[in-house]
Design a protein around this motif. Structure first.
Motif, mmCIF file in Angstrom:
data_model
loop_
_atom_site.group_PDB
_atom_site.id
_atom_site.type_symbol
_atom_site.label_atom_id
_atom_site.label_comp_id
_atom_site.label_asym_id
_atom_site.label_seq_id
_atom_site.Cartn_x
_atom_site.Cartn_y
_atom_site.Cartn_z
ATOM 1 N N LEU A 1 0.831 -1.200 0.000
ATOM 2 C CA LEU A 1 0.000 0.000 0.000
ATOM 3 C C LEU A 1 0.872 1.260 0.000
ATOM 4 O O LEU A 1 0.658 2.174 -0.800
ATOM 5 N N ALA A 2 1.865 1.306 0.875
ATOM 6 C CA ALA A 2 2.756 2.477 0.948
ATOM 7 C C ALA A 2 3.500 2.663 -0.363
ATOM 8 O O ALA A 2 3.664 3.789 -0.851
ATOM 9 N N ARG A 3 3.952 1.582 -0.959
ATOM 10 C CA ARG A 3 4.680 1.640 -2.234
ATOM 11 C C ARG A 3 3.795 2.216 -3.344
ATOM 12 O O ARG A 3 4.221 3.055 -4.130
ATOM 13 N N GLY A 4 2.548 1.773 -3.389
ATOM 14 C CA GLY A 4 1.619 2.283 -4.392
ATOM 15 C C GLY A 4 1.297 3.753 -4.191
ATOM 16 O O GLY A 4 1.213 4.523 -5.150
ATOM 17 N N ILE A 5 1.137 4.159 -2.946
ATOM 18 C CA ILE A 5 0.836 5.563 -2.656
ATOM 19 C C ILE A 5 2.041 6.435 -2.976
ATOM 20 O O ILE A 5 1.898 7.503 -3.578
ATOM 21 N N TYR A 6 3.234 6.019 -2.600
ATOM 22 C CA TYR A 6 4.458 6.813 -2.807
ATOM 23 C C TYR A 6 4.738 7.045 -4.293
ATOM 24 O O TYR A 6 5.162 8.126 -4.702
ATOM 25 N N ARG A 7 4.500 6.042 -5.077
ATOM 26 C CA ARG A 7 4.808 6.101 -6.506
ATOM 27 C C ARG A 7 4.023 7.208 -7.234
ATOM 28 O O ARG A 7 4.552 7.858 -8.128
#
Length: 192
Positions: free
Chosen positions: A160-166
């Motif tokens: 989830l964090a990876r998707g949001i950060y991108r």
């Protein structure tokens, strides 16, 4: 391939009005996007230092208005941080005798730390361990659930964090590339 076409393409590249160097952002496999984005360009031809002042509104618009500029001789500098201090932007333009150098650099480390720390720590660690240990050992009496549920929660929180950060990092990279194109066009128009 026809050698004449290769020579023609090479000559067209050599005659381009500006040379671009994109310092290829290393996209972190863990984060899903780079923590720093850098663009370098060189515009051939001399530019009057007064032309540098005309770049400030372009930079201010792309930086969201926040920041400050300095103009010393033939060098324009811009520095800014967004209000939450999650990204830091630096722009440097230096007018030389024969060419003008432009550099844009923006860092996203604080954004990465805040997103990944908050989501993985809060959701993955807090919920994962709380539910995993409470339900796994307490209600179900299952050591496997007590171990696997927190691992799954941490993995899901990371994704989830990876998707949001991108998303914001890629948008900023597009915005800064457009800013560089706008600055190059303005300097090319102002060449002596």
């Amino acid at each position: 391939m026809d050698p004449a076409l290769v020579r023609r393409a090479a000559s067209e590249l050599d005659s381009a009005s500006s040379r671009t160097a994109l310092v290829a952002p290393r996209s972190s496999a863990f984060l899903g996007a780079p923590t720093t984005f850098v663009l370098d360009r060189t515009v051939p031809g001399a530019v009057d230092p007064s032309a540098l002042e005309r770049l400030v509104p372009l930079i201010r618009r792309r930086a969201g208005g926040a920041g400050h500029h300095s103009l010393f001789g033939k060098e324009l500098g811009w520095q800014s941080q967004d209000s939450s201090k999650l990204r830091a932007l630096e722009v440097v333009v230096t007018a030389g005798q024969e060419e003008t150098w432009l550099r844009i650099e923006e860092g996203y480390r604080d954004l990465a730390w805040s997103l990944f720390g908050g989501i993985i720590g809060g959701v993955g660690g807090g919920v994962g361990l709380g539910v995993g240990l409470g339900v796994g050992l307490g209600a179900l009496g299952s050591a496997a659930f007590a171990v696997l549920f927190p691992l799954g929660a941490i993995g899901g929180a990371w994704a989830l964090a990876r998707g949001i950060y991108r998303v914001p990092v890629r948008q900023r990279m597009r915005d800064l590339t457009q800013l560089m194109d706008e600055m190059v066009a303005a300097l090319e128009d102002a060449r002596e």
